[in-house]
Design a protein around this motif. Structure first.
Motif, PDB file in Angstrom:
ATOM      1  N   GLU A   1      71.884  67.735  27.011  1.00 31.25           N
ATOM      2  CA  GLU A   1      72.263  69.096  27.377  1.00 31.25           C
ATOM      3  C   GLU A   1      72.141  70.069  26.218  1.00 31.25           C
ATOM      4  O   GLU A   1      72.131  71.277  26.417  1.00 31.25           O
TER       5      GLU A   1
ATOM      6  N   ILE B   1      69.485  70.167  24.252  1.00 26.84           N
ATOM      7  CA  ILE B   1      68.058  70.428  24.080  1.00 26.84           C
ATOM      8  C   ILE B   1      67.580  71.314  25.224  1.00 26.84           C
ATOM      9  O   ILE B   1      67.831  71.020  26.390  1.00 26.84           O
ATOM     10  N   ARG B   2      66.904  72.403  24.892  1.00 26.02           N
ATOM     11  CA  ARG B   2      66.377  73.322  25.895  1.00 26.02           C
ATOM     12  C   ARG B   2      64.887  73.507  25.687  1.00 26.02           C
ATOM     13  O   ARG B   2      64.408  73.567  24.563  1.00 26.02           O
ATOM     14  N   ARG B   3      64.140  73.612  26.784  1.00 27.30           N
ATOM     15  CA  ARG B   3      62.724  73.944  26.720  1.00 27.30           C
ATOM     16  C   ARG B   3      62.595  75.453  26.751  1.00 27.30           C
ATOM     17  O   ARG B   3      63.357  76.139  27.434  1.00 27.30           O
ATOM     18  N   ALA B   4      61.633  75.982  26.011  1.00 29.88           N
ATOM     19  CA  ALA B   4      61.456  77.425  25.933  1.00 29.88           C
ATOM     20  C   ALA B   4      59.974  77.764  25.792  1.00 29.88           C
ATOM     21  O   ALA B   4      59.149  76.903  25.510  1.00 29.88           O
TER      22      ALA B   4
ATOM     23  N   THR C   1      65.493  85.617  24.069  1.00 34.76           N
ATOM     24  CA  THR C   1      66.520  85.563  23.016  1.00 34.76           C
ATOM     25  C   THR C   1      66.102  86.440  21.853  1.00 34.76           C
ATOM     26  O   THR C   1      64.992  86.957  21.800  1.00 34.76           O
TER      27      THR C   1
ATOM     28  N   LEU D   1      60.772  73.200  21.987  1.00 35.32           N
ATOM     29  CA  LEU D   1      62.110  72.677  22.255  1.00 35.32           C
ATOM     30  C   LEU D   1      63.101  73.356  21.334  1.00 35.32           C
ATOM     31  O   LEU D   1      62.835  73.548  20.159  1.00 35.32           O
ATOM     32  N   LEU D   2      64.255  73.703  21.865  1.00 28.44           N
ATOM     33  CA  LEU D   2      65.323  74.296  21.068  1.00 28.44           C
ATOM     34  C   LEU D   2      66.454  73.286  20.961  1.00 28.44           C
ATOM     35  O   LEU D   2      66.833  72.658  21.938  1.00 28.44           O
TER      36      LEU D   2
ATOM     37  N   ARG E   1      54.795  76.163  24.493  1.00 25.92           N
ATOM     38  CA  ARG E   1      56.116  75.641  24.865  1.00 25.92           C
ATOM     39  C   ARG E   1      56.734  74.968  23.646  1.00 25.92           C
ATOM     40  O   ARG E   1      56.040  74.412  22.801  1.00 25.92           O
TER      41      ARG E   1
ATOM     42  N   VAL F   1      64.022  81.470  27.353  1.00 28.22           N
ATOM     43  CA  VAL F   1      64.653  80.268  27.895  1.00 28.22           C
ATOM     44  C   VAL F   1      65.041  80.556  29.342  1.00 28.22           C
ATOM     45  O   VAL F   1      65.951  81.334  29.597  1.00 28.22           O
ATOM     46  N   GLN F   2      64.323  79.974  30.264  1.00 30.94           N
ATOM     47  CA  GLN F   2      64.584  80.141  31.697  1.00 30.94           C
ATOM     48  C   GLN F   2      64.697  81.607  32.089  1.00 30.94           C
ATOM     49  O   GLN F   2      65.635  82.028  32.757  1.00 30.94           O
TER      50      GLN F   2
END
Length: 66
Positions: free
Chosen positions: A14, A16-19, A42, A64-65, A62, A37-38
């Motif tokens: 949770e 880790i976010r894809r951006a 930001t 990863l955050l 793409r 992000v979605q």
């Protein structure tokens, strides 16, 4: 038995976010990127690069955050 201080695998997932990279600023000492992000853009964030390697990520890439 797992202690309460242990972090579950789901909790790590949770974090880790894809951006999507929408802008790159390579003019300063630290490379900055703006990400989406979605659907929520930001502020600019630092783009960390491994020592000895440098490059500019293309807009639309793409990432990863953490």
């Amino acid at each position: 038995m797992l202690g309460s201080s242990m972090v579950s695998g789901n909790a790590i997932g949770e974090m880790i976010r894809r951006a999507l990279i929408t802008r790159v600023d390579d003019s300063g000492a630290v490379q900055r990127v703006q990400v989406d992000v979605q659907g929520d853009p930001t502020q600019e964030i630092d783009h960390v690069q491994p020592y000895g390697l440098s490059g500019i990520p293309p807009v639309g890439a793409r990432t990863l955050l953490l």
